[in-house]
Design an enzyme around this catalytic site. Structure first.
Site, mmCIF file in Angstrom:
data_model
loop_
_atom_site.group_PDB
_atom_site.id
_atom_site.type_symbol
_atom_site.label_atom_id
_atom_site.label_comp_id
_atom_site.label_asym_id
_atom_site.label_seq_id
_atom_site.Cartn_x
_atom_site.Cartn_y
_atom_site.Cartn_z
ATOM 1 N N ASP A 1 7.819 27.007 28.487
ATOM 2 C CA ASP A 1 7.981 26.156 27.303
ATOM 3 C C ASP A 1 7.050 24.938 27.282
ATOM 4 O OD1 ASP A 1 9.139 24.861 29.374
ATOM 5 O OD2 ASP A 1 11.099 24.557 28.452
ATOM 6 N N GLU A 2 5.951 25.005 28.032
ATOM 7 C CA GLU A 2 5.061 23.849 28.098
ATOM 8 C C GLU A 2 3.605 24.287 28.095
ATOM 9 O OE1 GLU A 2 5.687 20.404 31.104
ATOM 10 O OE2 GLU A 2 7.005 22.058 31.688
ATOM 11 N N ASP B 1 5.831 20.367 24.637
ATOM 12 C CA ASP B 1 6.995 20.746 25.434
ATOM 13 C C ASP B 1 8.135 21.053 24.464
ATOM 14 O OD1 ASP B 1 8.910 21.148 27.303
ATOM 15 O OD2 ASP B 1 8.817 19.136 28.187
#
Lengths: 375, 397
Positions: free
Chosen positions: B104-105, B9
């Site tokens: 973003d993960e 993350d």
């Protein structure tokens, strides 16, 4: 109120009425079950304002009275009580119910019975007597075709019509129609035409015990309700207002292809196909193939992009031209489960017009299904 | 053998990208997102800003009330997408078993790699930071559920105004004990609202779930109950699966000037719906999900979708669904920068025909005729009266 009842009977009674409890109602008393002495018996009632169920059980009554008690707590508690005799006593001052059984002793807070919505008292003399077993059978054959779509309330109901001694139930979700006719032993004076929520009929079928018992249906004038009365139980349901589709105009009268096929084989083919079809769109294709001078065959095929494909062939007696038609396989299975005769007639015209299923040798049941269009 | 799953993350991703372009932001309390005047929200905020109680999804106006010195930076979404792609490319060098769950993960299954999972995590974190200058936190565990929770807890243990760059390892066998003392809202899938429900039932910590028997849980949480019991023990057998890019047909229009006129907006939606419908029919496909995308003038973008009871390839159904979705989000006069309509959950064209309503067949006949005319004589040969006004003053994106 002070009385003694059998634990088993009390648990059974709570099981009967608790399906009418509305667990998330904003009106607290609707989460409760009414417990009241009633002419030597104990009466249990629950309602969600659309559906109300009452059940009477035998009791030794020492003192008359009534109270409402939270349904879940009461049912959970009763089901775990050890002994066979349960004593119930109301403490009026605190409106709490004392429950004693063996060495268990509980006090549950209730709500005054006055707050419980009154249940209508049916005028049984004006009612229609129905045979429980027959009526349950009718409900089973028709109820499932009603819609679950809340946006179309009329289709959530079952249309019941009675004229003299002719009675019919019909339900449709817009894609299929189930119609069952029956003859009553006695003709009635005033015709009945009401739309009863399919859910209420389902509950009625659940609580009505088999045997030679009768259920008396009463539709009080202008009340928008129907009451079903039995010896030990009663169900009140709101009726659905609105115009039920004129289904008789939709039922096709003539068909080009007529297929007679074993009900079990047909159902087996559908069940097998569904294993694949459920992974996709529930589509089953029927290739109805007549054969000159002999029995024909129906080829059932199914496929799903991810799971693969399948094919089952069943012999059938076919008159008329060949046809390839697709249906929702669940619709077929559901009707085949209730057809009730060894053989089924499937009548069809074209791949974009309705097909009809009915039991061979029984004119009283018809089930029409619209096919699926495949692009 | 237990699996080795990583959950990566990026730390305050949008802010980290902004810092790359404007190093003077480093260490400062700043947030990306819409302007406070335009009812914008915080899309990301620096760790210095978090120390002042700012968090993402907070309305910008509220954030500024909390901390008036907060610097508001306009988001650069294209850059975020570019960097996200680069990060994912680095991750994919490690293993093909990557499941990206947002910009973003991502989850990675590194079971087959010989190194220790924590070592892999440390190397990956370093590589992303060295190559792109972007900080990230990583959760390491034996399944997705635990890896995700590990990241969250790892980040939350960090204090201070710099990036956490946390790595937290939950060894196999310790899952249940790790979860037991955590507050219920740390469980993946339990948001603030459901957390309230749990608390009302006396379930404050994840471990409390295990104190109740399954039937009781079923009464309160229905079908979700048995999952819940498993999750509370840290059991999660879901695979890390490459998410197949949603197969969909969509189209969007960016207006030259932000547009707030209801009729023109709806007409645009109708136009896009027709285009989408035509493309579906051309490929003999239908889709069950209709989706709208709306970008407000502050660049905040939302998508809303609904799943239909039956798949469709018909302009009318697409338009009616899309416009309903749009009108739920839009208030009269509210300006719109971009509007898009898409149909997803694509599959074969099939339709359960109705006994009572023949609009599908009627519409199908009409569309077949229109498509045939368009095919022969071109797009302008015939069009619906409602679209006859010239609305080409907007750029067709």
């Amino acid at each position: 109120m002070k009385l003694t009842v059998s634990q088993a009977q009390l648990a059974h009674g709570l099981g009967v009425v608790s399906r009418a409890v509305s667990p998330r109602s904003t009106l607290p008393v609707l989460n409760n079950i009414l417990i009241a002495t009633d002419e030597g018996r104990l009466r249990l009632s629950a309602t969600n304002l659309e559906l109300g169920i009452t059940c009477w059980i035998g009791a030794q009554i020492e003192e008359e009275g009534s109270i409402t008690i939270p349904a879940r707590i009461f049912a959970d508690l009763v089901s775990t009580l050890p002994g066979d005799k349960v004593s119930l006593a109301l403490t009026v001052r605190t409106q709490s119910l004392n429950i004693r059984c063996g060495t268990s002793n509980f006090d549950i807070k209730g709500i005054d019975a006055q707050e419980f919505p009154p249940m209508p008292i049916p005028d049984l003399a004006s009612g229609v007597e129905l045979n429980v077993a027959d009526f349950k059978d009718m409900i089973r054959q028709v109820g499932f075709a009603a819609s679950a779509d809340e946006a179309r309330p009329v289709l959530q109901g079952v249309l019941m019509e009675i004229n003299e001694n002719q009675m019919s139930l019909a339900a449709t979700d817009g894609f299929r129609i189930a119609v069952r006719n029956a003859e009553l032993s006695n003709a009635i004076a005033n015709p009945v035409k009401v739309i009863i929520p399919a859910r209420s009929l389902g509950e009625l079928a659940r609580i009505a015990t088999d045997g030679n018992e009768t259920v008396t249906m009463v539709v009080p004038q202008d009340r928008g309700q129907a009451i079903f009365h039995m010896k030990d139980a009663e169900l009140v349901t709101q009726l659905i207002e609105g115009n039920f589709p004129d289904y008789r105009a939709i039922l096709p009268r003539t068909f080009k292809t007529r297929t007679i096929i074993s009900t079990t084989e047909f159902l087996k083919a559908c069940r097998q196909a569904e294993i694949i079809a459920r992974e996709g769109n529930y589509v089953i294709r029927l290739k109805i193939q007549p054969q000159e001078g002999g029995p024909g065959a129906v080829e059932f095929t199914t496929q799903s992009e991810e799971m693969g494909s399948g094919e089952v062939v069943v012999d059938a007696n076919i008159e008329g031209p060949e046809l390839l038609i697709a249906f929702n396989v669940r619709f077929l299975s559901e009707v085949l489960e209730v057809i009730g005769t060894p053989n089924t007639i499937l009548e069809t015209n074209a791949n974009n017009t309705p097909g009809m299923l009915s039991p061979v040798g029984d004119e009283s049941y018809k089930h029409v299904i619209m096919p699926m269009h495949l692009g | 053998m237990s699996r080795k799953i990583l959950h990566v993350d990026l730390d305050a991703f949008f802010c980290a990208v902004e810092e790359k372009f404007d190093p003077s932001l480093k260490g400062k309390a700043f947030a990306t997102g819409g302007s406070p005047e335009g009812r914008g929200v915080v899309t990301s905020c620096s760790y210095a800003a978090r120390q002042h109680g700012i968090h993402s999804a907070m309305p910008m106006i509220q954030a500024l009330r909390k901390y008036p010195e907060l610097l508001v930076v306009r988001g650069h979404y294209k850059d975020y997408t570019d960097f996200s792609r680069q990060v994912m490319a680095i991750i994919r060098e490690l293993t093909p078993l990557v499941e990206q769950i947002s910009i973003d993960e991502a989850f990675l299954d590194v079971t087959d790699l010989p190194q220790e999972a924590v070592e892999i995590a440390r190397d990956l974190q370093k590589k992303i930071y060295d190559t792109l200058g972007l900080p990230c936190s990583i959760g390491v565990a034996s399944n997705k559920l635990m890896a995700k929770i590990a990241t969250n807890i790892g980040k939350s243990r960090h204090t201070g105004s710099n990036y956490p760059m946390a790595i937290l390892y939950i060894p196999p066998g310790t899952e249940k004990d790790f979860l037991a003392p955590l507050p219920i809202n740390e469980m993946w899938g339990i948001g603030p609202k459901s957390a309230e429900r749990f608390r009302a039932l006396g379930i404050e910590k994840i471990g409390d779930i295990l104190k109740y028997p399954l039937p009781w849980l079923q009464q309160h949480f229905g079908k979700f109950a048995s999952d819940l019991l498993e999750r509370a023990q840290g059991i999660d057998n879901r695979l890390v699966e490459e998410y197949e890019g949603v197969k969909s047909v969509s189209n969007e229009v960016t207006f030259f000037e932000d547009l707030g006129d209801r009729q023109l907006l709806l007409r645009t939606i109708r136009g896009i719906s027709e285009k989408v419908g035509r493309r579906l029919r051309h490929k003999a496909l239908s889709g069950k999900t209709v989706r709208v995308k709306i970008r407000w003038p502050n660049f905040e973008t939302i998508t809303r979708q609904i799943t239909l009871p039956q798949p469709t390839d018909q302009d009318k159904v697409i338009y009616e669904t899309a416009s309903t979705l749009f009108l739920k989000e839009w208030k009269p006069g509210k300006k719109v920068r971009l509007i898009g309509v898409g149909v997803a959950q694509i599959g074969d064209d099939y339709q359960q025909l109705s006994l009572l309503d023949h609009s599908y067949e009627k519409e199908k006949n009409l569309l077949d005729a229109l498509d045939a005319l368009h095919e022969r004589f071109g797009k302008d040969a015939i069009q619906k009266g409602i679209q006859s006004d010239n609305y080409r003053s907007w750029k067709d994106a």
